[in-house]
Design a protein around this motif. Sequence first.
Motif, PDB file in Angstrom:
ATOM      1  N   ASN A   1       0.845  -1.187   0.000  1.00 30.86           N
ATOM      2  CA  ASN A   1       0.000   0.000   0.000  1.00 30.86           C
ATOM      3  C   ASN A   1       0.882   1.239   0.000  1.00 30.86           C
ATOM      4  OD1 ASN A   1      -2.723   0.184  -0.282  1.00 30.86           O
ATOM      5  ND2 ASN A   1      -3.126  -0.731   1.741  1.00 30.86           N
ATOM      6  N   GLU A   2       1.550   1.489  -1.118  1.00 33.37           N
ATOM      7  CA  GLU A   2       2.455   2.638  -1.219  1.00 33.37           C
ATOM      8  C   GLU A   2       1.652   3.919  -1.021  1.00 33.37           C
ATOM      9  OE1 GLU A   2       5.641   2.570  -1.519  1.00 33.37           O
ATOM     10  OE2 GLU A   2       6.177   0.622  -2.370  1.00 33.37           O
ATOM     11  N   ILE A   3       2.207   4.842  -0.236  1.00 38.40           N
ATOM     12  CA  ILE A   3       1.476   6.077   0.086  1.00 38.40           C
ATOM     13  C   ILE A   3       1.382   6.988  -1.126  1.00 38.40           C
ATOM     14  CG2 ILE A   3       1.567   8.196   1.473  1.00 38.40           C
ATOM     15  CD1 ILE A   3       3.019   6.410   3.611  1.00 38.40           C
TER      16      ILE A   3
ATOM     17  N   PHE B  59       7.424   3.127 -11.682  1.00 36.71           N
ATOM     18  CA  PHE B  59       8.535   3.005 -10.726  1.00 36.71           C
ATOM     19  C   PHE B  59       8.024   2.543  -9.362  1.00 36.71           C
ATOM     20  CE2 PHE B  59      11.187   4.777  -7.344  1.00 36.71           C
ATOM     21  CZ  PHE B  59      12.433   4.298  -7.717  1.00 36.71           C
ATOM     22  N   ARG B  60       6.905   3.096  -8.934  1.00 37.22           N
ATOM     23  CA  ARG B  60       6.351   2.732  -7.624  1.00 37.22           C
ATOM     24  C   ARG B  60       4.899   2.328  -7.801  1.00 37.22           C
ATOM     25  NH1 ARG B  60       8.557   3.279  -3.108  1.00 37.22           N
ATOM     26  NH2 ARG B  60      10.077   4.796  -3.833  1.00 37.22           N
ATOM     27  N   LYS B  61       4.677   1.016  -7.837  1.00 36.23           N
ATOM     28  CA  LYS B  61       3.321   0.504  -8.026  1.00 36.23           C
ATOM     29  C   LYS B  61       2.822  -0.128  -6.737  1.00 36.23           C
ATOM     30  CE  LYS B  61       2.707  -1.906 -11.894  1.00 36.23           C
ATOM     31  NZ  LYS B  61       3.036  -3.101 -12.698  1.00 36.23           N
ATOM     32  N   ARG B  62       1.526  -0.321  -6.663  1.00 36.52           N
ATOM     33  CA  ARG B  62       0.983  -1.026  -5.485  1.00 36.52           C
ATOM     34  C   ARG B  62       0.925  -2.526  -5.740  1.00 36.52           C
ATOM     35  NH1 ARG B  62      -2.978   3.978  -4.413  1.00 36.52           N
ATOM     36  NH2 ARG B  62      -1.446   5.189  -3.259  1.00 36.52           N
TER      37      ARG B  62
ATOM     38  N   LYS C  90      17.734   6.610  -8.845  1.00 33.86           N
ATOM     39  CA  LYS C  90      16.894   5.998  -7.797  1.00 33.86           C
ATOM     40  C   LYS C  90      17.119   4.490  -7.801  1.00 33.86           C
ATOM     41  CE  LYS C  90      14.161   9.425  -6.396  1.00 33.86           C
ATOM     42  NZ  LYS C  90      14.697  10.186  -5.343  1.00 33.86           N
ATOM     43  N   GLU C  91      16.702   3.864  -6.685  1.00 29.44           N
ATOM     44  CA  GLU C  91      16.943   2.425  -6.517  1.00 29.44           C
ATOM     45  C   GLU C  91      16.313   1.573  -7.621  1.00 29.44           C
ATOM     46  OE1 GLU C  91      15.954   0.889  -2.648  1.00 29.44           O
ATOM     47  OE2 GLU C  91      15.749  -1.161  -3.387  1.00 29.44           O
ATOM     48  N   LEU C  92      17.182   0.750  -8.201  1.00 30.91           N
ATOM     49  CA  LEU C  92      16.727  -0.239  -9.172  1.00 30.91           C
ATOM     50  C   LEU C  92      16.732  -1.604  -8.495  1.00 30.91           C
ATOM     51  CD1 LEU C  92      16.223  -1.255 -12.119  1.00 30.91           C
ATOM     52  CD2 LEU C  92      18.673  -1.097 -12.498  1.00 30.91           C
ATOM     53  N   GLU C  93      17.836  -1.924  -7.839  1.00 36.83           N
ATOM     54  CA  GLU C  93      17.989  -3.241  -7.198  1.00 36.83           C
ATOM     55  C   GLU C  93      18.682  -3.082  -5.848  1.00 36.83           C
ATOM     56  OE1 GLU C  93      19.413  -6.442  -9.563  1.00 36.83           O
ATOM     57  OE2 GLU C  93      20.448  -7.433  -7.902  1.00 36.83           O
TER      58      GLU C  93
ATOM     59  N   THR D   5      19.605 -10.710  -3.575  1.00 29.90           N
ATOM     60  CA  THR D   5      19.556  -9.711  -4.652  1.00 29.90           C
ATOM     61  C   THR D   5      18.087  -9.558  -5.017  1.00 29.90           C
ATOM     62  OG1 THR D   5      19.642 -11.119  -6.629  1.00 29.90           O
ATOM     63  CG2 THR D   5      21.739 -10.680  -5.543  1.00 29.90           C
ATOM     64  N   SER D   6      17.612  -8.312  -5.062  1.00 27.28           N
ATOM     65  CA  SER D   6      16.181  -8.094  -5.229  1.00 27.28           C
ATOM     66  C   SER D   6      15.917  -6.911  -6.157  1.00 27.28           C
ATOM     67  CB  SER D   6      15.572  -7.808  -3.850  1.00 27.28           C
ATOM     68  OG  SER D   6      14.238  -7.416  -4.002  1.00 27.28           O
ATOM     69  N   VAL D   7      15.202  -7.198  -7.241  1.00 30.20           N
ATOM     70  CA  VAL D   7      14.919  -6.126  -8.195  1.00 30.20           C
ATOM     71  C   VAL D   7      13.466  -6.206  -8.652  1.00 30.20           C
ATOM     72  CG1 VAL D   7      15.851  -7.532 -10.103  1.00 30.20           C
ATOM     73  CG2 VAL D   7      15.582  -5.091 -10.420  1.00 30.20           C
ATOM     74  N   GLY D   8      12.902  -5.065  -8.959  1.00 30.28           N
ATOM     75  CA  GLY D   8      11.543  -5.018  -9.482  1.00 30.28           C
ATOM     76  C   GLY D   8      11.549  -5.182 -10.995  1.00 30.28           C
ATOM     77  N   LEU D   9      10.625  -5.988 -11.490  1.00 29.81           N
ATOM     78  CA  LEU D   9      10.488  -6.151 -12.951  1.00 29.81           C
ATOM     79  C   LEU D   9      10.177  -4.796 -13.593  1.00 29.81           C
ATOM     80  CD1 LEU D   9       9.957  -7.919 -15.573  1.00 29.81           C
ATOM     81  CD2 LEU D   9       7.578  -7.857 -14.879  1.00 29.81           C
TER      82      LEU D   9
END
Length: 473
Positions: free
Chosen positions: A208-210, A217-220, A288-291, A330-334
């Motif tokens: 639940n991103e504010i 880039f920032r999804k719920r 900004k953060e990718l991974e 290691t953690s990255v968003g698709l």
Amino acid sequence: MTEQKNDLMEKITSLAKRRGFVYPSSEIYGGFAAVYDFGPYGVELAKNIREAWWEAMVYDHDNIVGLDSAIFMHPKVWEASGHVGGFSDPLAECKECHARVRVDHLLETAGVFADEKMTEAEINALLAEHETKLKCPKCGKSNFTEAKNFNLLVQSNLGNFTGDWDKEPTYLRGETCQGIYVNFKNVLDSSRVKVPFGIAQIGKAFRNEITARQFIFRKREFEQMEMQYFVRPEEAATTYEEWRQKRFQYYIDLGIKPENLRWHEHENLVFYAKAAWDIEYNFPFGFKELEGVHNRSDYDLTQHSKFSGVDLSYRDPQTNEKYIPWIVETSVGLERTFLAVLTDAYVEEKISDTDTRIVLKFPKKLAPVQVAVFPLMKNKPELVEKAREIFTVLKKDFRCEFDDNGNVGKRYRRQDEIGTPYCVTIDFDTIGQGDSSNAEAGDKSLEGTVTVRDRDTMEQKRVKIEELKKYLR
Ligand code: ATP
């Protein structure tokens, strides 16, 4: 510079929609904040990104195996992980326009460091000290309520039929790695792996991103590609450095421009973390953060041992030594990779005094369509038939699209905008019927050849049909 960058974000967002990469969710109902859908080309690009990651993690390592755990897990998983108690962001409201803001991000705009690991009191002290410098992103005023920690876990009533399920909710997973930790023992007992080894997983996560800005880039609802590597405690630091190098190199090998990548070290580590660095990408709104690449110590397996009552320690088959493995993650968003790849590929090129073209110069491996096949005219059955024949052969080896809409110039533009590396045109020369209006009129030596046009140089070459596959490869 900032203006130019904002402009770039708008251009990318609009191209993504216009060309079928990304659509806002439920758009006919006015959209649904921070949720997006992949269109026909987006779904291909996303698939290619997933495959590149899977290849680099699972197929390139003989000690990394895959997993696909369910989105729903026992609610205790999220207590053990600390998410129920502490997975929150500091939320405040603008007293003037009631916009909700994430206070750590707001403080960042004034050059003040803050993060989600700080207590409410620490964040509020910073907010009070710097409030006059902080502007509401919606109305521009500087008048905020106190910050409160807001939990990001998304709740549901799965399996609960009582009507007051929110007292004992189940959760849509906030990160995929918990599914890996709770399956650590299963994987160990059912496969050939021994420490050191890794488990890789790609799957949906929900938060639940504010703030719902910055496109995908920032999804719920988003997708993570995570790998958890289990090691002997004394090897964690060295392994961590190795993974840092590998993951940075991965993006360069993927075709991302090295100048758009950099490292960022976390200033404020959570108590169990031994090291945390982010790979940042130069998005249209800045680096900004990718991974994230993290050394998580033995925290995760220790917590799940405690909460589940199942011993998750490992016995070394050679030395018989027993210990809880440490984890390098290691953690990255698709979607963040998707946006980085789109941003890196986006080019506007002036091709004459009056004409500019937009090209997505995707790495060939990632391009949604690799080869577009055109009959010169769609109302000439002999051209269409030959083009179909060539398309049928090429599609066995490449991701191909058959395109006969509009004139060839328009088709080139469309293919440039979806990033197709090669266009193959079948004309009258190909079928031995050279047209007298053509400069190469009636040239029989061109029979059995096609025009191949290169996306990046726009050069056109005649290539023999039988050599086409080799040429394209
Ligand atoms: P941020 O600080 O940007 O909120 P985070 O530090 O909370 O990110 P992690 O929990 O470390 O992110 O998640 C690992 C990766 O998952 C991130 O590096 C990012 O690529 C991706 N990710 C996290 N949250 C989102 C989101 N809301 N939308 C898209 N991708 C996300």
